[in-house]
Design an enzyme around this catalytic site. Sequence first.
Site, mmCIF file in Angstrom:
data_model
loop_
_atom_site.group_PDB
_atom_site.id
_atom_site.type_symbol
_atom_site.label_atom_id
_atom_site.label_comp_id
_atom_site.label_asym_id
_atom_site.label_seq_id
_atom_site.Cartn_x
_atom_site.Cartn_y
_atom_site.Cartn_z
ATOM 1 N N SER A 140 -23.833 15.079 -11.031
ATOM 2 C CA SER A 140 -23.602 13.990 -10.399
ATOM 3 C C SER A 140 -22.361 12.917 -10.786
ATOM 4 C CB SER A 140 -25.003 13.209 -10.177
ATOM 5 O OG SER A 140 -24.173 12.457 -8.967
ATOM 6 N N TYR A 153 -31.433 8.213 -14.071
ATOM 7 C CA TYR A 153 -30.586 8.994 -13.441
ATOM 8 C C TYR A 153 -29.192 9.161 -13.346
ATOM 9 C CZ TYR A 153 -29.192 11.969 -9.704
ATOM 10 O OH TYR A 153 -28.203 12.795 -8.876
HETATM 11 N N1 LIG Z 1 -28.445 15.556 -2.828
HETATM 12 C C1 LIG Z 1 -27.393 14.385 -2.995
HETATM 13 O O1 LIG Z 1 -26.360 13.615 -3.159
HETATM 14 C C2 LIG Z 1 -26.783 14.320 -4.630
HETATM 15 C C3 LIG Z 1 -25.399 14.277 -5.444
HETATM 16 C C4 LIG Z 1 -25.280 14.517 -6.250
HETATM 17 C C5 LIG Z 1 -26.064 15.268 -7.305
HETATM 18 N N2 LIG Z 1 -26.668 16.213 -6.610
HETATM 19 C C6 LIG Z 1 -27.879 16.631 -7.814
HETATM 20 O O2 LIG Z 1 -27.858 17.943 -6.993
HETATM 21 C C7 LIG Z 1 -29.187 18.826 -7.280
HETATM 22 C C8 LIG Z 1 -29.577 19.244 -5.979
HETATM 23 O O3 LIG Z 1 -29.791 18.022 -5.679
HETATM 24 P P1 LIG Z 1 -30.621 17.714 -3.910
HETATM 25 O O4 LIG Z 1 -29.998 17.097 -3.008
HETATM 26 O O5 LIG Z 1 -30.544 19.846 -3.114
HETATM 27 O O6 LIG Z 1 -32.593 18.363 -3.738
HETATM 28 P P2 LIG Z 1 -33.299 18.543 -3.451
HETATM 29 O O7 LIG Z 1 -32.827 18.454 -0.641
HETATM 30 O O8 LIG Z 1 -34.136 17.317 -3.001
HETATM 31 O O9 LIG Z 1 -34.085 20.218 -3.537
HETATM 32 C C9 LIG Z 1 -34.349 20.124 -4.466
HETATM 33 C C10 LIG Z 1 -34.594 21.580 -5.144
HETATM 34 O O10 LIG Z 1 -35.641 21.658 -6.240
HETATM 35 C C11 LIG Z 1 -36.914 21.895 -6.102
HETATM 36 N N3 LIG Z 1 -37.560 20.992 -7.437
HETATM 37 C C12 LIG Z 1 -38.125 19.811 -7.549
HETATM 38 N N4 LIG Z 1 -38.534 19.483 -8.063
HETATM 39 C C13 LIG Z 1 -38.770 20.495 -9.068
HETATM 40 C C14 LIG Z 1 -38.886 20.752 -10.573
HETATM 41 N N5 LIG Z 1 -40.562 20.097 -10.839
HETATM 42 N N6 LIG Z 1 -39.164 21.948 -10.852
HETATM 43 C C15 LIG Z 1 -38.787 23.223 -10.187
HETATM 44 N N7 LIG Z 1 -38.213 23.328 -8.744
HETATM 45 C C16 LIG Z 1 -37.796 21.875 -8.762
HETATM 46 C C17 LIG Z 1 -37.360 21.266 -4.979
HETATM 47 O O11 LIG Z 1 -38.380 22.307 -4.536
HETATM 48 P P3 LIG Z 1 -39.474 22.396 -4.595
HETATM 49 O O12 LIG Z 1 -39.783 20.696 -4.076
HETATM 50 O O13 LIG Z 1 -40.652 23.437 -4.123
HETATM 51 O O14 LIG Z 1 -39.997 22.295 -6.445
HETATM 52 C C18 LIG Z 1 -35.986 22.246 -3.662
HETATM 53 O O15 LIG Z 1 -35.641 23.265 -4.638
HETATM 54 C C19 LIG Z 1 -30.158 17.843 -8.418
HETATM 55 O O16 LIG Z 1 -29.918 17.942 -9.790
HETATM 56 C C20 LIG Z 1 -29.426 16.263 -7.901
HETATM 57 O O17 LIG Z 1 -29.081 15.863 -9.106
HETATM 58 C C21 LIG Z 1 -27.548 15.751 -5.264
#
Ligand SMILES: NC(=O)c1ccc[n+]([C@@H]2O[C@H](COP(=O)([O-])OP(=O)(O)OC[C@H]3O[C@@H](n4cnc5c(N)ncnc54)[C@H](OP(=O)(O)O)[C@@H]3O)[C@@H](O)[C@H]2O)c1
Length: 258
Positions: A140, A153
Amino acid sequence: MATGTALVTGATAGIGAAFADRLAAEGHDVVLVARDQGRLRAAAHELRGRYNVLVDVLPADLSTEEGQAAVAARLADPDRPVEVLVNNAGFSLNTSFLRSTVDDEERLLRLNVNAVMRLTHAALGGMTSRRRGAIINVSSVAGFGVAMPGSTYPASKAWVTSFTESVAMSAARFDVRLMALCPGYTRTGYHERAGVDMSRLPGWLWLDSDELVRDALRDLRRGKVVSVPDWKYKIVAFSLRHLPRRMIRMGARDTRGA
Ligand SMILES: NC(=O)c1ccc[n+]([C@@H]2O[C@H](COP(=O)([O-])OP(=O)(O)OC[C@H]3O[C@@H](n4cnc5c(N)ncnc54)[C@H](OP(=O)(O)O)[C@@H]3O)[C@@H](O)[C@H]2O)c1
């Protein structure tokens, strides 16, 4: 990037789902990892309907020892080589460190840090001996700075970026690529799940997960080791890397970690 099997963690929503979709569209067979079995089955069904590729599901909670071991075993299986690993699953706590519990902080570190290290290690053995493969670790832009609340985080994402850059140097000798992807705010269910109210964030600051993934895969092909998508977050990342830390701390008084 050659086609072959791609394994994506957190593949049922947001950025991970966009990676699974794009990699399947490019002809990769895919292994989807997440906790919720119903959502995994639905995502797999959708991908099979859309693309002519094999789609496998591997339910696992990557914040647990058993979940990490199951996915590491799949990655290390010599009979079913994985060519592309996307360590995407991660989350943040919308709580000040002073008010959160050690259990929650440790769960975050197990998913955002320990699982990334362990799965990278498991995948690299086969990739380096085949002299082929790529690993994208989703970090991130928050990892370049500090953020409130949720101190663990940004620290976890600083680790992901630094770790990826270091391992990339060793792996390059074996023609294996590693890249840290450092997005800014991206429209997914992530902030809602963390209980963060993002209603005040201007629309132009949001990234689209499909465009983010398209640009990330282009950067991987170009051999980038750290990819910051979109010009506005390139400016943010540059500033966070070069401004005096005191100014960054002042600016971070009420930020929500991206
Ligand atoms: N969205 C943003 O603004 C943003 C910005 C910078 C970086 N990121 C990074 O991008 C990545 C993805 O973010 P996102 O926004 O796409 O997240 P998201 O929409 O919350 O999706 C999270 C995914 O991870 C799975 N997951 C969560 N906890 C888990 C666990 N303990 N074991 C296995 N799977 C797990 C969830 O499915 P289940 O709940 O079924 O397990 C879901 O498929 C993360 O690393 C986040 O830190 C996001």
